[in-house]
Design an enzyme around this catalytic site. Structure first.
Site, PDB file in Angstrom:
ATOM      1  N   SER A   1      33.716  -0.552 -27.229  1.00  0.00           N
ATOM      2  CA  SER A   1      32.889  -1.314 -26.302  1.00  0.00           C
ATOM      3  C   SER A   1      33.250  -1.036 -24.844  1.00  0.00           C
ATOM      4  O   SER A   1      33.123   0.067 -24.368  1.00  0.00           O
ATOM      5  CB  SER A   1      33.011  -2.803 -26.648  1.00  0.00           C
TER       6      SER A   1
ATOM      7  N   ASP B   1      27.514  -1.617 -21.162  1.00  0.00           N
ATOM      8  CA  ASP B   1      28.896  -1.273 -21.465  1.00  0.00           C
ATOM      9  C   ASP B   1      28.921  -0.040 -22.354  1.00  0.00           C
ATOM     10  O   ASP B   1      27.892   0.593 -22.596  1.00  0.00           O
ATOM     11  CB  ASP B   1      29.635  -2.454 -22.092  1.00  0.00           C
TER      12      ASP B   1
ATOM     13  N   ASP C   1      29.132   0.699 -25.530  1.00  0.00           N
ATOM     14  CA  ASP C   1      28.274   0.835 -26.720  1.00  0.00           C
ATOM     15  C   ASP C   1      26.928   0.150 -26.538  1.00  0.00           C
ATOM     16  O   ASP C   1      26.153   0.035 -27.487  1.00  0.00           O
ATOM     17  CB  ASP C   1      28.978   0.307 -27.972  1.00  0.00           C
TER      18      ASP C   1
ATOM     19  N   ASP D   1      25.835  -2.901 -26.089  1.00  0.00           N
ATOM     20  CA  ASP D   1      25.409  -4.192 -26.635  1.00  0.00           C
ATOM     21  C   ASP D   1      25.467  -5.287 -25.577  1.00  0.00           C
ATOM     22  O   ASP D   1      25.141  -6.429 -25.835  1.00  0.00           O
ATOM     23  CB  ASP D   1      26.219  -4.583 -27.889  1.00  0.00           C
TER      24      ASP D   1
END
Length: 456
Positions: free
Chosen positions: A101, A248, A250, A252
């Site tokens: 992340s 960010d 990834d 999400d």
């Protein structure tokens, strides 16, 4: 929180806390377990972010899955919400996202997604951890090892980039308005969204300006993305853009920047979209789900707008559980994890930016005006790395310091001390009428933590 898996997967420094052997065992278990449940070969879809170590973990997971008889479908570099989407729409038994992340490039993680596109349940994760510790007891047997697939039962690997492309098409299909002539800035954090986000906004007609979309394996989140929003703020102002969105690693999460360069964080996004739903009679249960980290100012604005709210523990997992249990439509975190339950089962940064665009275009108002009714209280959050999170939290002198600050703040602010779900860190947050008071009270608690020898 488990022995290896936290609130957002198994995360750690690559080949230190999280090794290729760990990944291989996760793959071995999932391939075998879902095959047993299915009574035959199972299929698992895998995505990854742009970290150099993501390739290494991808191959380790694939080796484990196929050795246990599962077929592994590779989405390649993609976002966490795209894995969730593909799992639930294409009938996979489960999904895996390789990402840490917003963490630095040298960390990585394994996020597990069930067949409904949701975060995997704790029971299954506990079985994985038991297997990794050589203490698995399942289906009436105690086993230190699980069987390998042989001959025609060995799994195969399938290139599944088409699944990622369908996800892009799905996002485009959700837009209600054309973005023609809207000047949009995107900060892709040199991560998973580096191609997807621009493709979506370009397809919808926006004039798209992109930064941090040249990943090299080591620059993910490096002075970029939603955790370094000041970069996008400067970019939006210098280029006279109408709006900016930062993701960010990834993708999400999404944090927005209005046309004046002000930050529109998760709390403000919840207010803007929650109020929009209410005005259109579509805010189910008249409720928005927040976490304990949401700002005082958000709740005051909700009260004035006649919107109810619920508070959960920190973590989009807990927000989603509350939404499912109670039938709520929108929920999220200050950090930019926003869940739109009608469209997704996880936080989705690109979807969040599309929904904010929808409100701006529907109401013909800039983002600054939409966020204006919320008066955000000053907030200071500081992290301290500790030897043991429970020992630091339960220390009597630390607790006494927290109580003292709480009493001093009264009804003009609050203090929150909590453990990180993904790092050996205690987070101390204070909201008060001035930033200097916030700093003073946060530092008071941190000093006690340090004085009592808890700092790592």
């Amino acid at each position: 929180m488990g022995r290896y898996f936290g609130t957002d997967g198994f995360r750690g420094e690559a080949n230190k806390n999280l090794t290729v052997e760990h990944a291989f065992k996760v793959g071995r278990f999932l391939g075998w377990y879902y095959g047993m449940l299915k009574g035959g070969k199972c299929s698992v879809v895998i995505g990854k972010d742009t970290r150099r170590s993501s390739y290494m973990f991808e191959y380790s997971l694939v080796a484990g899955l196929t050795a246990s008889g599962a077929d592994a479908y590779l989405l390649h570099v993609t976002t966490t919400p795209s894995v969730s989407y593909v799992v639930r729409t294409d009938g996979f038994d489960c999904g895996i996202m390789i990402s840490a992340s917003h963490n630095p490039y040298y960390d990585n993680g394994i996020k597990l997604i069930n067949g409904n596109g949701e975060k995997m349940d704790e029971k299954t994760i506990s079985y994985i951890e038991d297997y990794m510790d050589g203490k698995l007891e399942l289906f009436g047997e105690k086993m230190e090892e699980i069987p390998y697939a042989v001959r025609e039962n060995v799994g195969c690997t399938v290139d599944y980039a088409a699944g990622r492309n369908r996800y892009v098409g799905y996002l485009i299909s959700l837009a209600v308005y054309s973005f023609k002539n809207v000047r949009v800035g995107l900060d892709c954090a040199n991560g998973s969204s580096w191609q997807i986000a621009k493709n979506v906004f370009d397809a919808l007609g926006a004039k798209t300006y992109v930064i941090n979309n040249q990943p090299d394996g080591t620059n993910i989140n490096n002075n970029a993305g939603s955790t370094h929003i000041e970069v996008l703020q400067k970019f939006v102002k210098e280029n006279n853009l109408d709006v900016g969105f930062a993701y960010d690693g990834d993708a999400d999460r999404c944090i927005a920047v209005d046309e004046k360069g002000n930050v529109i964080d998760g709390d403000l996004i919840l207010y803007i979209y929650g109020k929009y739903l209410k005005e259109r009679g579509k805010l189910l249960n008249n409720t928005v789900v927040t976490t304990v980290m949401s700002n005082f100012g958000l709740y005051k604005a909700f009260d004035e707008a006649g919107i109810d709210y619920e508070k959960t523990a920190v973590g989009d997992k807990y927000v989603y559980e509350n939404m499912v249990a109670n039938g709520h439509r929108i929920g999220g975190e200050q950090s930019g994890h926003i869940i739109f339950s009608k469209y997704a089962t996880t936080g989705d940064g690109i979807l969040t930016s599309l929904k904010l665009m929808e409100v701006m275009l529907a109401k013909k108002m800039p983002l600054s005006k939409l966020a204006e009714p919320v008066n955000i209280y000053p907030q200071v959050l500081k992290n301290i790395r500790v030897h043991s999170k429970p020992e630091a939290q339960n220390d009597r002198e630390v607790q006494a310091a927290v109580r003292e600050v709480s009493e001093l703040l009264g009804d003009t602010g609050r203090i929150l001390v909590r453990e990180s779900g993904t790092e050996p860190v205690i987070r101390v947050m204070v909201e008060a009428e001035t930033e200097s008071l916030c700093e003073k009270y946060v530092n008071r608690v941190l000093e006690v933590i340090r004085a009592n020898g808890h700092e790592a």
